[in-house]
Design a protein around this motif. Structure first.
Motif, PDB file in Angstrom:
ATOM      1  N   ALA A   1      13.584  -1.974   0.438  1.00  0.00           N
ATOM      2  CA  ALA A   1      13.487  -0.625   0.021  1.00  0.00           C
ATOM      3  C   ALA A   1      12.363  -0.117   0.177  1.00  0.00           C
ATOM      4  CB  ALA A   1      14.406  -0.354  -1.570  1.00  0.00           C
ATOM      5  N   THR A   2      11.585   0.686   1.000  1.00  0.00           N
ATOM      6  CA  THR A   2      10.299   1.093   1.255  1.00  0.00           C
ATOM      7  C   THR A   2      10.089   2.487   0.877  1.00  0.00           C
ATOM      8  OG1 THR A   2      10.045  -0.401   3.034  1.00  0.00           O
ATOM      9  CG2 THR A   2       8.451   1.193   2.925  1.00  0.00           C
TER      10      THR A   2
ATOM     11  N   LEU B   1       8.685  -7.072  -5.581  1.00  0.00           N
ATOM     12  CA  LEU B   1       8.196  -5.749  -5.438  1.00  0.00           C
ATOM     13  C   LEU B   1       6.666  -6.139  -4.781  1.00  0.00           C
ATOM     14  CD1 LEU B   1       7.846  -2.658  -5.768  1.00  0.00           C
ATOM     15  CD2 LEU B   1       6.851  -3.307  -8.019  1.00  0.00           C
ATOM     16  N   SER B   2       6.278  -5.326  -3.948  1.00  0.00           N
ATOM     17  CA  SER B   2       4.739  -5.315  -3.408  1.00  0.00           C
ATOM     18  C   SER B   2       4.280  -4.189  -2.827  1.00  0.00           C
ATOM     19  CB  SER B   2       4.589  -6.621  -2.271  1.00  0.00           C
ATOM     20  OG  SER B   2       3.232  -6.856  -1.857  1.00  0.00           O
ATOM     21  N   CYS B   3       3.038  -3.765  -3.240  1.00  0.00           N
ATOM     22  CA  CYS B   3       2.640  -2.488  -3.091  1.00  0.00           C
ATOM     23  C   CYS B   3       1.278  -2.870  -1.784  1.00  0.00           C
ATOM     24  CB  CYS B   3       2.074  -1.630  -4.414  1.00  0.00           C
ATOM     25  SG  CYS B   3       3.432  -1.118  -5.168  1.00  0.00           S
ATOM     26  N   GLY B   4       1.507  -2.255  -0.702  1.00  0.00           N
ATOM     27  CA  GLY B   4       0.195  -2.475   0.050  1.00  0.00           C
ATOM     28  C   GLY B   4      -0.790  -1.500   0.036  1.00  0.00           C
ATOM     29  N   THR B   5      -0.440  -0.235  -0.421  1.00  0.00           N
ATOM     30  CA  THR B   5      -1.330   0.887  -0.492  1.00  0.00           C
ATOM     31  C   THR B   5      -0.998   1.490  -2.026  1.00  0.00           C
ATOM     32  OG1 THR B   5      -0.050   2.442   0.302  1.00  0.00           O
ATOM     33  CG2 THR B   5      -1.500   1.092   1.782  1.00  0.00           C
ATOM     34  N   THR B   6      -1.748   2.563  -2.299  1.00  0.00           N
ATOM     35  CA  THR B   6      -1.648   3.237  -3.515  1.00  0.00           C
ATOM     36  C   THR B   6      -0.090   3.956  -3.918  1.00  0.00           C
ATOM     37  OG1 THR B   6      -2.981   5.179  -2.843  1.00  0.00           O
ATOM     38  CG2 THR B   6      -3.873   3.135  -4.316  1.00  0.00           C
TER      39      THR B   6
ATOM     40  N   TYR C   1      10.957  -6.239 -16.065  1.00  0.00           N
ATOM     41  CA  TYR C   1      10.332  -5.475 -15.293  1.00  0.00           C
ATOM     42  C   TYR C   1       9.789  -6.402 -14.241  1.00  0.00           C
ATOM     43  CZ  TYR C   1      11.079  -1.639 -18.179  1.00  0.00           C
ATOM     44  OH  TYR C   1      11.745  -0.584 -19.055  1.00  0.00           O
ATOM     45  N   LEU C   2       9.203  -5.749 -12.916  1.00  0.00           N
ATOM     46  CA  LEU C   2       8.432  -6.251 -11.919  1.00  0.00           C
ATOM     47  C   LEU C   2       7.126  -5.133 -11.957  1.00  0.00           C
ATOM     48  CD1 LEU C   2      10.685  -7.826  -9.460  1.00  0.00           C
ATOM     49  CD2 LEU C   2       9.636  -8.990 -11.094  1.00  0.00           C
ATOM     50  N   VAL C   3       5.992  -5.517 -11.560  1.00  0.00           N
ATOM     51  CA  VAL C   3       4.869  -4.654 -11.604  1.00  0.00           C
ATOM     52  C   VAL C   3       4.237  -5.152 -10.163  1.00  0.00           C
ATOM     53  CG1 VAL C   3       3.426  -6.070 -12.915  1.00  0.00           C
ATOM     54  CG2 VAL C   3       2.996  -3.716 -12.526  1.00  0.00           C
ATOM     55  N   SER C   4       3.564  -4.205  -9.537  1.00  0.00           N
ATOM     56  CA  SER C   4       2.739  -4.502  -8.415  1.00  0.00           C
ATOM     57  C   SER C   4       1.657  -3.267  -8.432  1.00  0.00           C
ATOM     58  CB  SER C   4       3.289  -4.454  -7.093  1.00  0.00           C
ATOM     59  OG  SER C   4       2.376  -4.837  -5.945  1.00  0.00           O
ATOM     60  N   CYS C   5       0.374  -3.786  -8.310  1.00  0.00           N
ATOM     61  CA  CYS C   5      -0.688  -2.745  -8.354  1.00  0.00           C
ATOM     62  C   CYS C   5      -1.774  -2.897  -7.232  1.00  0.00           C
ATOM     63  CB  CYS C   5      -1.686  -3.071  -9.483  1.00  0.00           C
ATOM     64  SG  CYS C   5      -0.483  -3.000 -11.256  1.00  0.00           S
ATOM     65  N   ALA C   6      -1.653  -1.652  -6.386  1.00  0.00           N
ATOM     66  CA  ALA C   6      -2.616  -1.869  -5.263  1.00  0.00           C
ATOM     67  C   ALA C   6      -3.828  -1.486  -5.380  1.00  0.00           C
ATOM     68  CB  ALA C   6      -1.893  -0.809  -4.134  1.00  0.00           C
ATOM     69  N   SER C   7      -4.213  -0.914  -6.700  1.00  0.00           N
ATOM     70  CA  SER C   7      -5.744  -0.556  -6.866  1.00  0.00           C
ATOM     71  C   SER C   7      -5.781  -0.734  -8.382  1.00  0.00           C
ATOM     72  CB  SER C   7      -6.074   0.763  -6.345  1.00  0.00           C
ATOM     73  OG  SER C   7      -5.635   1.653  -7.286  1.00  0.00           O
ATOM     74  N   VAL C   8      -7.014  -0.403  -8.896  1.00  0.00           N
ATOM     75  CA  VAL C   8      -7.333  -0.766 -10.452  1.00  0.00           C
ATOM     76  C   VAL C   8      -6.653   0.570 -11.238  1.00  0.00           C
ATOM     77  CG1 VAL C   8      -9.257  -2.234  -9.976  1.00  0.00           C
ATOM     78  CG2 VAL C   8      -9.640   0.458 -10.114  1.00  0.00           C
TER      79      VAL C   8
ATOM     80  N   ALA D   1      13.728 -14.168  -3.702  1.00  0.00           N
ATOM     81  CA  ALA D   1      13.018 -14.134  -2.397  1.00  0.00           C
ATOM     82  C   ALA D   1      11.413 -13.703  -2.897  1.00  0.00           C
ATOM     83  CB  ALA D   1      13.544 -13.227  -1.571  1.00  0.00           C
ATOM     84  N   SER D   2      10.568 -13.899  -1.957  1.00  0.00           N
ATOM     85  CA  SER D   2       9.217 -13.376  -2.382  1.00  0.00           C
ATOM     86  C   SER D   2       8.827 -12.536  -1.232  1.00  0.00           C
ATOM     87  CB  SER D   2       8.390 -14.760  -2.117  1.00  0.00           C
ATOM     88  OG  SER D   2       7.349 -14.583  -2.258  1.00  0.00           O
ATOM     89  N   ILE D   3       7.907 -11.441  -1.685  1.00  0.00           N
ATOM     90  CA  ILE D   3       7.316 -10.560  -0.756  1.00  0.00           C
ATOM     91  C   ILE D   3       6.070 -10.454  -0.977  1.00  0.00           C
ATOM     92  CG2 ILE D   3       7.816  -8.568  -2.087  1.00  0.00           C
ATOM     93  CD1 ILE D   3       8.346  -6.927   0.683  1.00  0.00           C
ATOM     94  N   SER D   4       5.138 -10.297   0.149  1.00  0.00           N
ATOM     95  CA  SER D   4       3.548 -10.058   0.341  1.00  0.00           C
ATOM     96  C   SER D   4       3.291  -8.858   1.334  1.00  0.00           C
ATOM     97  CB  SER D   4       2.879 -11.318   0.437  1.00  0.00           C
ATOM     98  OG  SER D   4       1.466 -11.169   0.142  1.00  0.00           O
ATOM     99  N   CYS D   5       2.793  -8.040   0.829  1.00  0.00           N
ATOM    100  CA  CYS D   5       2.466  -6.646   1.664  1.00  0.00           C
ATOM    101  C   CYS D   5       0.962  -6.613   1.537  1.00  0.00           C
ATOM    102  CB  CYS D   5       3.124  -5.407   1.387  1.00  0.00           C
ATOM    103  SG  CYS D   5       4.861  -5.534   1.773  1.00  0.00           S
ATOM    104  N   PRO D   6       0.038  -7.482   2.271  1.00  0.00           N
ATOM    105  CA  PRO D   6      -1.376  -7.025   2.060  1.00  0.00           C
ATOM    106  C   PRO D   6      -1.724  -5.685   2.495  1.00  0.00           C
ATOM    107  CG  PRO D   6      -0.902  -8.542   3.998  1.00  0.00           C
ATOM    108  CD  PRO D   6       0.659  -8.202   3.668  1.00  0.00           C
ATOM    109  N   ASN D   7      -1.376  -4.980   3.346  1.00  0.00           N
ATOM    110  CA  ASN D   7      -1.638  -3.614   3.510  1.00  0.00           C
ATOM    111  C   ASN D   7      -0.356  -2.877   3.920  1.00  0.00           C
ATOM    112  OD1 ASN D   7      -1.026  -4.293   6.266  1.00  0.00           O
ATOM    113  ND2 ASN D   7      -3.144  -4.684   6.772  1.00  0.00           N
TER     114      ASN D   7
END
Length: 380
Positions: free
Chosen positions: A317-318, A293-298, A248-255, A341-347
């Motif tokens: 895929a968004t 995977l990158s989550c910019g918001t919740t 799996y891959l995980v991305s968390c935009a908040s706690v 590949a690498s992805i970073s979505c800061p917002n």
């Protein structure tokens, strides 16, 4: 961005139908730059981290295999090279990078040192001033390619998964690493006889909270979160009826909010309460592999994927509704589908992509706005 108490599966919704937008029209790939047209060899980028919407650091090697960092402070309009300390390993088979803040970043490398090709060395490279100075710290017998990329939390504290089932932490820029208490799950793998282990980690921006995802010996889904200001990891979820081939891959935009995707299936899991309850959804059925995977918001996340119906392209895929529906758009040519590949979505507004799969070499692709096309920024 690679990674509970047991509970009955309450609140996991049935697999939901999703709509999938057609491949974005007009997503033509950028032409070669003048630099490439003259035959000048481009840099090879392998990792990317964007701590803010307009500040990103890209990491890779030049044409001679020497390490190199690039930094942008204007959203990829321009990139400035940054010096790497002498003695840093070269010709890397592995690189990774995580920036917890605009000032603090930690890179991970394995490669040759002092021209000795028969031995791989591991080193961590840290900056605490935005890249004006990088410090290289070799780590003997670290495990090389058996360690994941670093995942860093603010203000200090970086994590690495070592040998699949060992979660370790450094608070001094990679000079020293210690096992994280409470991370004795999943049980250690035994030389390939078990698929148990940690798969991925995600640290919430501007927070000491990080989350880990993995599988036990029966390949059941396990999830955990850090506590005690990041010093401890506790398993908070075991889903015995959820199993994942390949991890799996995980991305968390908040706690509270995280998304988990499977590398080689369409399964998507989301939580809005730090893992107490999960909703099961799906990527489009045409997706056959997920790179990152990158989550910019919740509720907005972007997965880098390959599709059976669009061979030769790296796709994004968004989702903007927590995985209920997805829109697919082309990012770049991808003639080698197994490359990463690498992805970073800061917002929610900006996302950045680089890595070997994002061709041609030396490319960072940028999307400004949720419905915008991906535009190439040549790093040189």
């Amino acid at each position: 961005m690679r990674r509970r108490r047991a509970w009955s599966v309450v609140g996991v919704a049935p697999l939901l139908l999703l709509c999938c937008a057609s491949l974005a029209a007009g997503a033509a790939m950028p032409s070669a730059t003048a630099r490439e047209a003259t035959g000048a060899p481009p840099v090879r980028l392998a990792a990317l981290s964007c701590p803010t919407a307009i500040i990103c650091v890209a990491f890779g090697t030049d044409a001679n295999g020497a390490p190199i960092f690039f930094r942008t402070t204007d959203g990829a309009a321009a990139w400035t090279p940054q010096a790497v300390p002498a003695g840093t390993p070269t010709s890397y088979p592995r690189e990774g990078l995580s920036c917890a803040t605009a000032a603090q970043c930690l890179a991970f490398v394995t490669g040759e040192r002092n021209g000795i090709a028969s031995v791989l060395y591991t080193a961590f490279i840290e900056t605490t001033d935005g890249g004006s100075k990088w410090t290289t710290r070799p780590v003997d017998n670290f495990g090389g390619s058996n360690a994941t990329d670093p995942t860093c939390a603010a203000p200090v504290g970086c994590y690495v998964i070592r040998d699949i089932s060992s979660l370790i932490r450094s608070t001094d820029g990679g000079a020293r690493w210690k096992a994280v208490p409470g991370s004795g799950w999943p049980p250690p793998a035994c030389g390939g006889c078990s698929s148990a282990g940690f798969d991925d980690l995600s640290c919430v921006h501007a927070s000491t909270t990080c989350f880990a995802v993995g599988r036990n010996a029966a390949t059941a889904f396990e999830f955990g979160t850090t506590s005690h200001a990041g010093a401890r990891l506790d398993r908070t979820t075991l889903l015995s009826n959820v199993r994942g081939r390949g991890g799996y891959l995980v991305s968390c935009a908040s706690v509270h909010s995280c998304m988990v995707v499977n590398l080689f299936s369409s399964r998507v899991l989301t939580t809005s309460d730090a893992g107490a309850r999960w909703v099961s959804r799906s990527l489009p059925t045409s997706v056959d592999a997920v790179h990152a995977l990158s989550c910019g918001t919740t509720n907005e996340c972007v997965a880098l994927v390959h599709e059976r119906t669009h061979r030769g392209l790296l796709l994004a895929a968004t989702t903007r509704n927590d995985g209920l529906s997805w829109a697919i758009a082309a990012v770049s040519p991808a003639p080698f589908p197994l490359w990463t590949a690498s992805i970073s979505c800061p917002n929610a507004t900006r996302c950045y992509v680089d890595g070997p799969a994002a061709t041609p070499d030396g490319s960072v692709y940028v999307r400004v706005g949720p419905n915008a096309r991906w535009v190439r920024s040549a790093v040189s």
